[in-house]
Scaffold this motif. Structure first.
Motif, PDB file in Angstrom:
ATOM      1  N   ILE A  99       7.632  10.838   6.526  1.00  0.00           N
ATOM      2  CA  ILE A  99       6.561  10.397   7.431  1.00  0.00           C
ATOM      3  C   ILE A  99       5.475   9.685   6.635  1.00  0.00           C
ATOM      4  O   ILE A  99       5.007   8.604   7.019  1.00  0.00           O
ATOM      5  N   GLY A 100       5.086  10.287   5.479  1.00  0.00           N
ATOM      6  CA  GLY A 100       4.069   9.659   4.633  1.00  0.00           C
ATOM      7  C   GLY A 100       4.520   8.316   4.110  1.00  0.00           C
ATOM      8  O   GLY A 100       3.724   7.357   4.062  1.00  0.00           O
ATOM      9  N   GLN A 101       5.787   8.204   3.723  1.00  0.00           N
ATOM     10  CA  GLN A 101       6.308   6.933   3.231  1.00  0.00           C
ATOM     11  C   GLN A 101       6.294   5.886   4.330  1.00  0.00           C
ATOM     12  O   GLN A 101       5.935   4.726   4.088  1.00  0.00           O
ATOM     13  N   ALA A 102       6.669   6.270   5.540  1.00  0.00           N
ATOM     14  CA  ALA A 102       6.657   5.320   6.654  1.00  0.00           C
ATOM     15  C   ALA A 102       5.233   4.840   6.916  1.00  0.00           C
ATOM     16  O   ALA A 102       4.998   3.641   7.123  1.00  0.00           O
ATOM     17  N   GLU A 103       4.290   5.782   6.899  1.00  0.00           N
ATOM     18  CA  GLU A 103       2.889   5.395   7.117  1.00  0.00           C
ATOM     19  C   GLU A 103       2.393   4.511   5.987  1.00  0.00           C
ATOM     20  O   GLU A 103       1.662   3.535   6.220  1.00  0.00           O
ATOM     21  N   LEU A 104       2.806   4.825   4.752  1.00  0.00           N
ATOM     22  CA  LEU A 104       2.388   4.037   3.596  1.00  0.00           C
ATOM     23  C   LEU A 104       2.940   2.615   3.704  1.00  0.00           C
ATOM     24  O   LEU A 104       2.213   1.645   3.460  1.00  0.00           O
ATOM     25  N   GLN A 105       4.216   2.501   4.088  1.00  0.00           N
ATOM     26  CA  GLN A 105       4.795   1.162   4.245  1.00  0.00           C
ATOM     27  C   GLN A 105       4.065   0.397   5.339  1.00  0.00           C
ATOM     28  O   GLN A 105       3.787  -0.798   5.192  1.00  0.00           O
ATOM     29  N   LYS A 106       3.764   1.088   6.429  1.00  0.00           N
ATOM     30  CA  LYS A 106       3.029   0.439   7.521  1.00  0.00           C
ATOM     31  C   LYS A 106       1.654   0.008   7.027  1.00  0.00           C
ATOM     32  O   LYS A 106       1.216  -1.129   7.280  1.00  0.00           O
ATOM     33  N   ASN A 107       0.972   0.890   6.294  1.00  0.00           N
ATOM     34  CA  ASN A 107      -0.374   0.580   5.779  1.00  0.00           C
ATOM     35  C   ASN A 107      -0.310  -0.545   4.759  1.00  0.00           C
ATOM     36  O   ASN A 107      -1.208  -1.390   4.712  1.00  0.00           O
ATOM     37  N   ILE A 108       0.750  -0.553   3.926  1.00  0.00           N
ATOM     38  CA  ILE A 108       0.869  -1.623   2.931  1.00  0.00           C
ATOM     39  C   ILE A 108       0.997  -2.960   3.628  1.00  0.00           C
ATOM     40  O   ILE A 108       0.334  -3.935   3.252  1.00  0.00           O
ATOM     41  N   VAL A 109       1.823  -3.041   4.654  1.00  0.00           N
ATOM     42  CA  VAL A 109       2.000  -4.299   5.378  1.00  0.00           C
ATOM     43  C   VAL A 109       0.672  -4.726   6.004  1.00  0.00           C
ATOM     44  O   VAL A 109       0.266  -5.887   5.901  1.00  0.00           O
ATOM     45  N   GLU A 110       0.007  -3.765   6.665  1.00  0.00           N
ATOM     46  CA  GLU A 110      -1.279  -4.083   7.291  1.00  0.00           C
ATOM     47  C   GLU A 110      -2.306  -4.487   6.236  1.00  0.00           C
ATOM     48  O   GLU A 110      -3.034  -5.462   6.404  1.00  0.00           O
ATOM     49  N   ASN A 111      -2.370  -3.727   5.137  1.00  0.00           N
ATOM     50  CA  ASN A 111      -3.360  -4.012   4.091  1.00  0.00           C
ATOM     51  C   ASN A 111      -3.069  -5.343   3.402  1.00  0.00           C
ATOM     52  O   ASN A 111      -4.008  -6.062   3.037  1.00  0.00           O
ATOM     53  N   LEU A 112      -1.771  -5.659   3.225  1.00  0.00           N
ATOM     54  CA  LEU A 112      -1.447  -6.952   2.624  1.00  0.00           C
ATOM     55  C   LEU A 112      -1.917  -8.090   3.524  1.00  0.00           C
ATOM     56  O   LEU A 112      -2.434  -9.094   3.031  1.00  0.00           O
ATOM     57  N   GLY A 113      -1.714  -7.889   4.828  1.00  0.00           N
ATOM     58  CA  GLY A 113      -2.181  -8.914   5.768  1.00  0.00           C
ATOM     59  C   GLY A 113      -3.693  -9.053   5.687  1.00  0.00           C
ATOM     60  O   GLY A 113      -4.225 -10.185   5.605  1.00  0.00           O
TER      61      GLY A 113
END
Length: 146
Positions: A99-113
């Motif tokens: 769950i944390g990894q999924a959230e991290l990947q989601k946050n990374i994509v959002e943060n990169l944007g």
């Protein structure tokens, strides 16, 4: 006469008792055979008693071994139960990590944007400032030349 009678009686008795003596001798021989058989049976019984004692000793040893095995099995059951508990805990931890990894990947994509947008805005701002300076310099050069 007494003596003759006595001898006669003796010889008659001897003759009559001879088959009885022969039978008794035969019975003595049979009893000797029976005694020998009984001795053999007693020896066999003694051997069997010794075998039974050894068997009982072996059974007692096996009982001790079985008790030790039961104790070991009980210990293993406790260990397995602990391992199951640990595995259940690890499963929960793995699920949380997923769950944390999924959230991290989601946050990374959002943060990169967001980061890309910030960089673009900063580049635009610097470009604007540089263009403005360039315009000012060009204007001054134009004024100086004209």
């Amino acid at each position: 006469m007494n003596l003759e009678l006595k001898e006669l009686l003796r010889s008659v008795l001897k003759e009559e008792l001879e088959p009885v003596h022969q039978r008794l001798d035969g019975m003595d021989k049979r009893f000797d055979g029976i005694d020998q058989r009984l001795d053999n049976i007693e020896n066999d019984v003694q051997g069997l008693k010794q075998d039974v004692k050894e068997f009982k000793s072996d059974v007692d040893g096996l009982k001790v071994d079985v008790k030790e095995l039961k104790s070991d099995v009980d210990g293993l059951k406790v260990d397995v139960q602990g391992l199951k508990s640990d595995v259940d805990g690890l499963k929960v931890d793995v699920q949380e990590l997923k769950i944390g990894q999924a959230e991290l990947q989601k946050n990374i994509v959002e943060n990169l944007g967001e980061f890309t947008e910030k960089i673009a805005h900063q580049a635009e701002d610097r470009t604007y400032v540089l263009n403005r300076r360039l315009f000012d310099v060009e204007t001054m050069i134009y004024k100086l030349i004209s």
